[in-house]
Structure formats: structure tokens, C-alpha cells
Design a protein around this motif. Structure first.
Motif, PDB file in Angstrom:
ATOM      1  N   HIS A 203     107.365 -11.344 -13.943  1.00 10.71           N
ATOM      2  CA  HIS A 203     107.709 -11.530 -12.427  1.00 10.71           C
ATOM      3  C   HIS A 203     107.560 -10.230 -11.769  1.00 10.71           C
ATOM      4  O   HIS A 203     107.064 -10.311 -10.496  1.00 10.71           O
ATOM      5  N   GLU A 204     107.997  -8.961 -12.229  1.00 13.62           N
ATOM      6  CA  GLU A 204     107.796  -7.884 -11.679  1.00 13.62           C
ATOM      7  C   GLU A 204     106.203  -7.434 -11.441  1.00 13.62           C
ATOM      8  O   GLU A 204     105.897  -6.857 -10.392  1.00 13.62           O
ATOM      9  N   ILE A 205     105.258  -8.060 -12.289  1.00 13.27           N
ATOM     10  CA  ILE A 205     104.167  -7.664 -11.927  1.00 13.27           C
ATOM     11  C   ILE A 205     103.631  -8.459 -10.840  1.00 13.27           C
ATOM     12  O   ILE A 205     102.939  -7.970  -9.902  1.00 13.27           O
ATOM     13  N   ALA A 206     103.946  -9.858 -10.740  1.00 13.76           N
ATOM     14  CA  ALA A 206     103.840 -10.362  -9.418  1.00 13.76           C
ATOM     15  C   ALA A 206     104.102  -9.935  -8.216  1.00 13.76           C
ATOM     16  O   ALA A 206     103.721  -9.826  -6.944  1.00 13.76           O
ATOM     17  N   VAL A 207     105.409  -9.402  -8.402  1.00  9.11           N
ATOM     18  CA  VAL A 207     106.174  -9.046  -6.960  1.00  9.11           C
ATOM     19  C   VAL A 207     105.599  -7.569  -6.720  1.00  9.11           C
ATOM     20  O   VAL A 207     105.202  -7.203  -5.390  1.00  9.11           O
ATOM     21  N   THR A 208     105.053  -6.748  -7.555  1.00 10.25           N
ATOM     22  CA  THR A 208     104.187  -5.725  -7.284  1.00 10.25           C
ATOM     23  C   THR A 208     102.923  -5.883  -6.530  1.00 10.25           C
ATOM     24  O   THR A 208     102.605  -5.199  -5.429  1.00 10.25           O
ATOM     25  N   ALA A 209     102.295  -6.835  -6.886  1.00  9.80           N
ATOM     26  CA  ALA A 209     101.070  -7.342  -6.326  1.00  9.80           C
ATOM     27  C   ALA A 209     101.506  -7.749  -4.688  1.00  9.80           C
ATOM     28  O   ALA A 209     100.687  -7.696  -3.655  1.00  9.80           O
ATOM     29  N   ARG A 210     102.497  -8.708  -4.627  1.00  8.28           N
ATOM     30  CA  ARG A 210     103.072  -8.800  -3.391  1.00  8.28           C
ATOM     31  C   ARG A 210     103.366  -7.921  -2.589  1.00  8.28           C
ATOM     32  O   ARG A 210     102.939  -7.736  -1.147  1.00  8.28           O
ATOM     33  N   ILE A 211     103.973  -6.781  -2.982  1.00  9.09           N
ATOM     34  CA  ILE A 211     104.353  -5.609  -2.328  1.00  9.09           C
ATOM     35  C   ILE A 211     103.351  -4.728  -1.822  1.00  9.09           C
ATOM     36  O   ILE A 211     103.030  -4.297  -0.904  1.00  9.09           O
ATOM     37  N   ASN A 212     102.199  -4.968  -2.797  1.00  3.39           N
ATOM     38  CA  ASN A 212     100.848  -3.922  -2.558  1.00  3.39           C
ATOM     39  C   ASN A 212     100.126  -4.707  -1.272  1.00  3.39           C
ATOM     40  O   ASN A 212      99.570  -3.958  -0.616  1.00  3.39           O
ATOM     41  N   ASN A 213     100.160  -5.945  -1.507  1.00  4.20           N
ATOM     42  CA  ASN A 213      99.398  -6.788  -0.401  1.00  4.20           C
ATOM     43  C   ASN A 213      99.941  -6.590   1.005  1.00  4.20           C
ATOM     44  O   ASN A 213      99.445  -6.420   2.090  1.00  4.20           O
ATOM     45  N   LEU A 214     101.281  -6.472   0.990  1.00 10.07           N
ATOM     46  CA  LEU A 214     102.204  -6.387   2.369  1.00 10.07           C
ATOM     47  C   LEU A 214     101.999  -4.915   2.545  1.00 10.07           C
ATOM     48  O   LEU A 214     101.669  -4.724   4.034  1.00 10.07           O
ATOM     49  N   TYR A 215     101.832  -3.884   1.779  1.00  8.85           N
ATOM     50  CA  TYR A 215     101.676  -2.628   2.220  1.00  8.85           C
ATOM     51  C   TYR A 215     100.168  -2.286   2.853  1.00  8.85           C
ATOM     52  O   TYR A 215      99.890  -1.780   3.849  1.00  8.85           O
TER      53      TYR A 215
ATOM     54  N   PHE B  34     107.830   2.840   5.822  1.00 10.16           N
ATOM     55  CA  PHE B  34     109.211   2.172   5.294  1.00 10.16           C
ATOM     56  C   PHE B  34     108.863   1.315   4.030  1.00 10.16           C
ATOM     57  O   PHE B  34     109.833   1.422   2.943  1.00 10.16           O
ATOM     58  N   LEU B  35     107.593   0.749   3.738  1.00 15.47           N
ATOM     59  CA  LEU B  35     107.351  -0.149   2.528  1.00 15.47           C
ATOM     60  C   LEU B  35     106.957   1.098   1.377  1.00 15.47           C
ATOM     61  O   LEU B  35     106.959   0.354   0.037  1.00 15.47           O
ATOM     62  N   THR B  36     106.687   2.090   1.763  1.00 15.45           N
ATOM     63  CA  THR B  36     106.602   3.122   0.445  1.00 15.45           C
ATOM     64  C   THR B  36     107.575   3.225  -0.565  1.00 15.45           C
ATOM     65  O   THR B  36     107.323   3.306  -1.601  1.00 15.45           O
ATOM     66  N   TRP B  37     108.643   3.121  -0.013  1.00 16.02           N
ATOM     67  CA  TRP B  37     110.031   3.021  -0.587  1.00 16.02           C
ATOM     68  C   TRP B  37     109.881   1.586  -1.878  1.00 16.02           C
ATOM     69  O   TRP B  37     110.158   1.924  -3.048  1.00 16.02           O
ATOM     70  N   PHE B  38     109.255   0.503  -1.500  1.00 18.05           N
ATOM     71  CA  PHE B  38     109.218  -0.576  -2.315  1.00 18.05           C
ATOM     72  C   PHE B  38     108.145  -0.417  -3.478  1.00 18.05           C
ATOM     73  O   PHE B  38     108.119  -0.882  -4.420  1.00 18.05           O
ATOM     74  N   VAL B  39     106.864   0.398  -2.785  1.00 20.29           N
ATOM     75  CA  VAL B  39     105.967   0.707  -3.651  1.00 20.29           C
ATOM     76  C   VAL B  39     106.453   1.527  -4.880  1.00 20.29           C
ATOM     77  O   VAL B  39     106.021   1.103  -6.100  1.00 20.29           O
ATOM     78  N   ARG B  40     107.114   2.082  -4.554  1.00 24.32           N
ATOM     79  CA  ARG B  40     107.670   3.293  -5.626  1.00 24.32           C
ATOM     80  C   ARG B  40     108.678   2.542  -6.553  1.00 24.32           C
ATOM     81  O   ARG B  40     108.651   2.816  -7.647  1.00 24.32           O
TER      82      ARG B  40
END
Ligand SMILES: [Fe+2]
Length: 161
Positions: free
Chosen positions: A92-104, A118-124
Motif C-alpha cells: 500500500h505504501e509503495i502505491a501511495v508513494t507513486a501517487r504522491i510522486n505523481n502529484l508532486y 508544500f508536497l515536499t513534506w509528503f515526499v519525505r
């Protein structure tokens, strides 16, 4: 903020609450199995995901955009072993990471540098989530195979506030 970006942002908010729901389901599973440390760890994880959702929501609203509220899907997953929820968490976290990266990436496409910042926090944060999730899978493989190890691991996970 670009309208497509707002849509994807809202989608991510929904996903964060879905993550919380998934981790609640995992918490309940471990509760049923008598592993109260695992259960409380996943309850804390669910609360953290709610926090992510609220953080995104606050940014969206403070940027003058409308938050959309959709249905939160029921986690359609059943677990057949004590290790299965940990593996599901990692996936699940692998999939979420891909989503966050796409959003970024999307924020850069629209030259919305404030949102990207702002999204940098989520990337980290995702880097941490991946490390934690794979660490749990590894620990379970190493120590969770006998009663004594599982007991210790449950006590360790109970420490999370
Ligand atoms: Fe999250």
C-alpha cells in the motif's frame, strides 16, 4: 491552483482517509488475534493517515479551493496470516508513494511551485513510511516465527504513542 491539480489533490485526500481505514482494519485484525501491540501500532498509524488527510485539506482550503468529499472505499482485503497485513502495508505504501510522486510532478507541470514546495513534506514522509513498512516485514520474518519472538515484537510495537 489548476483545476486538474485540485481534482487530484482531492483524490489524494480521499486516499489518505482510505489509508486510515485500511490501517484500522489491520488494527482490528490484530486485536482479534490477541496482538494488542500490533493493534495499537496500527491504530496510531491510522490516526497519522487522518492527519495527512487533514494537512492536505487545510492546504487546499487555505488556497481558496473547494474540498470535495467522496466516499471512502471499504478495504477489500482479508488476511490469511499474521505477516499478511504487514506485506499489505508495504504494498500500500509503495502505491501511495507513486501517487504522491505523481502529484508532486503534476504541481511542476503546472508551475505551481508553492504546491510543489508544500508536497515536499509528503515526499519525505513517504520515504519514512516505506522504510518503516519494509522494516516491519523484515522483523516479522526474522522474529515473528516463534511465540517468544512474536511476544517481544508485540511489546515493542506497543511502545508507539
Ligand atoms: Fe499518508
Amino acid at each position: 491552483m489548476n483545476k486538474d491539480l485540485v481534482r487530484d489533490f482531492n483524490e489524494q485526500i480521499n486516499q489518505e482517509f482510505y489509508s486510515a481505514y485500511l490501517y484500522l482494519k489491520i488494527s482490528a485484525y490484530y486485536m482479534e488475534k490477541g496482538l494488542s501491540g500490533f493493534a495499537s501500532w496500527f491504530l496510531a498509524q491510522a490516526r497519522e493517515e487522518e492527519g495527512h488527510g487533514v494537512k492536505l485539506l487545510s492546504y487546499l482550503v487555505s488556497s481558496g479551493r473547494k474540498a470535495g468529499f467522496g466516499e471512502i472505499a471499504a478495504p477489500a482485503i482479508e488476511f490469511d496470516s499474521l505477516e499478511a497485513p504487514l506485506q499489505a502495508t508495504l504494498e500500500h505504501e509503495i502505491a501511495v508513494t507513486a501517487r504522491i510522486n505523481n502529484l508532486y510532478d503534476f504541481a511542476f507541470t503546472y508551475k505551481d511551485f508553492q504546491t510543489a514546495d508544500f508536497l515536499t513534506w509528503f515526499v519525505r514522509e513517504q520515504r519514512e513510511e516505506l522504510e518503516t513498512a519494509s522494516g516491519l516485514v523484515q522483523k516479522m520474518k526474522l522474529y515473528g516465527t516463534d511465540g517468544q519472538g512474536l511476544y517481544q515484537l508485540d511489546r515493542e510495537l506497543a511502545q508507539r504513542k
